[in-house]
Design a protein around this motif. Structure first.
Motif: not given
Length: 554
Positions: A138, A454-455, A457-458, A486, A553
């Motif tokens: 990040e 989408y997120s 990193w999750k 999501e 999501k």
């Protein structure tokens, strides 16, 4: 070739320059951008590079100190580059190893740092770091960073000509979504030291006896590195190929790395200590001994780089297998880089196993494949392998992925193919500008674009969420991962029989098929799992690889 005077002005284009008038003690900078000025000694040193060491200590408004090395720019001049990580008024002072030299030692002043105004992500969001979850990267403001890398090992040599060739390859990679370029700082693989194929417009990075650095080489390299950064691509600076450590010795290698930190530490970058860290030179007569020297030495160098770099760029080492195995203590690294083979489908088991093994190892750190199955190498590893490696690595927990193409990494040209390696063979490959058009690079870029909705990193691997799924008896089977709240994402390499999803949340999903070759989508409509969380996909349209997404999501 540019003259030295003209070149220095060109090299600084786009850098947030401060007031460089003689004797100026108050300067202006921009947060997260490199600011630069010079100091010139009035003394006549016989060997200034080896006799004098200059640092500038910056103190931010909270009292935090950043001791930044300055680099010898040739003659009697040293230059300092610094990227202030926060706004406000900093103080600074110079510290010279020759404290009696008043032209270098004891200068002080103020640096007024203004906020960055613009939308360039690398300057807007700040330098890179490992995220708190130890799984991905990040920016300093917490914005996730998607590592999609390309391998330009020899991209600082003149065979990738400046400006036309370098800029056109950069533009191509930006269009395809790449965010990182792995590039060696002039001490290259696959050739003996001081091979003419490794020179740039100003020669080699070091004199032939390693007596001192060649600043003019790095002047030309500056143009390329800054060009990448200004266009949003983060350089992963590979200090050298691993076998240079026994050739140069640890003290010279520390000088080399101090110089790289001084030159490029003011840019958002990743540090890669070496390529093939523990691999001896191809023709060495003492390979086992060299390998031990290298493993021990790179461990010491990792600690040195961490202590020398005040802005704490993330550190790794490019390995023969795993970065963790290339040093004596993996805790000296911030992330694990893997090399998993160039054997087409035969490399698949080692690739998946290596990712999973590293993710289970301690200490926890982001894991990514930094070299796998260059597209076209040995007339194999074509685009379907590039797609497989990208999707299977990401869905099994990798924190990013690096692509490579045969012809680019060694910068083949039409006029003069790269030729023989020291071992007497040639990797062949098309010219780099043809290799840049190989389809795999664009297709994994499409994959990044899909995940970026989408997120990403999750992403959490969910091998039990689908049947069939890959096993150690059959790796050429589907993988699945979930982004909680999501989406569920599955990759199937063959598009054979339908997928059975299980353990789905009791929600309504929007299902669609994603063609990883061209990015087209086919809607599957509303998907509702049964009371036990099971849903069976329809037949795939054709036998090929597909990505199946269950999106909830909204």
């Amino acid at each position: 070739m540019l003259t030295r005077r003209k070149f220095c002005g060109a090299a600084l284009a786009g850098v947030a320059l401060s007031d460089r008038r003689a004797g100026a003690q108050e300067r202006v900078a921009v947060q997260n951008r490199a600011t630069e000025w010079s100091y010139t000694t009035s003394r006549a040193y016989r060997d200034p590079f080896n006799e004098v060491q200059l640092d500038v200590v910056f103190t931010d408004p909270s009292g935090t100190e950043y001791k930044m090395p300055a680099f010898w720019a040739g003659g009697s001049t040293w230059r300092i580059r610094f990227a202030p990580p926060s706004g406000g008024v900093y103080s600074y002072r110079t510290e010279c190893s020759d404290s009696s030299d008043s032209s270098l030692h004891g200068h002080s002043g103020r640096l007024i740092v203004r906020p960055f105004e613009g939308n360039a992500p690398l300057y807007q969001h700040g330098f890179l770091r490992v995220a708190r979850d130890k799984r991905h990267f990040e920016h300093s403001d917490g914005t996730p960073f998607f590592w999609l890398g390309d391998t330009w090992w020899m991209g600082l040599c003149s065979r990738l000509d400046w400006p036309d060739g370098f800029q056109s390859l950069t533009a191509d990679r930006i269009r395809k979504g790449f965010s990182v370029v792995q590039i060696v700082a002039g001490l290259y693989p696959d050739m003996p030291p001081f091979d003419e194929r490794g020179a740039n417009e100003a020669g080699f990075p070091w004199e032939r006896d390693y007596a001192r650095i060649n600043p003019a080489y790095f002047d030309m390299a500056d143009l390329r590195i800054q060009y990448l950064v200004d266009r949003g691509i983060v350089p992963c600076i590979v200090g050298c190929w691993g076998y240079f450590l026994p050739l140069m010795g640890i003290d010279k290698m520390k000088q080399h790395w101090r110089y790289l930190i001084a030159r490029w530490g003011a840019y958002p970058a990743f540090w890669c200590l070496a390529g093939e860290g523990t691999m001896p030179f191809y023709l060495s007569k003492t390979k086992a001994q060299d390998s031990e020297v290298q493993k021990r030495g790179w461990t010491e160098l990792a600690r040195y780089v961490r202590a020398t770099d005040p802005l704490k760029h993330p550190i790794t080492i490019h390995p023969s297998r795993s970065a963790r195995e290339s040093v004596e203590d993996p805790a000296v690294l911030d992330f694990d880089m893997l090399q998993t083979g160039h054997g087409d489908r035969q490399s698949i088991p080692n690739t998946i196993n290596s990712v999973r093994h590293s993710l289970d190892a301690s200490p926890p750190m982001p894991v990514l494949v930094g070299e796998v199955c260059y597209e076209g190498i040995q007339e194999a590893s074509r685009e379907e392998i590039q797609r497989f490696m990208f999707w299977s690595c990401l869905l099994n927990g990798a924190g990013g992925h690096t692509y490579g193409a045969n012809g680019i990494w060694q910068v083949n040209t039409m006029e003069k193919p790269y030729g023989l390696s020291p071992h007497g063979h040639s990797w062949g490959g098309p010219p780099w500008n043809i290799a840049a058009k190989l389809p795999g690079s664009g297709e994994i870029g499409l994959g990044k674009a899909l995940l970026s909705r989408y997120s990403w990193w999750k992403l959490e691997p969910r091998p039990a969420m689908i049947e069939p799924q890959w096993t150690t008896r059959d790796y050429w089977r589907p993988s699945a991962a979930e982004i909680q709240g999501e989406a569920v994402i599955a990759f199937t390499p063959t598009g054979g029989r339908p997928l059975k999803f299980q353990n789905l949340e009791p929600k309504t999903y929007r299902g669609f098929l994603f063609n990883p070759s061209d990015g087209t989508e086919q809607a599957l409509g509303t998907v509702t799992p049964d009371s036990s969380g099971v849903w069976q996909s329809p037949e795939f349209p054709i036998f090929r690889d597909w990505v199946l997404v269950l999106d909830h999501k909204g």
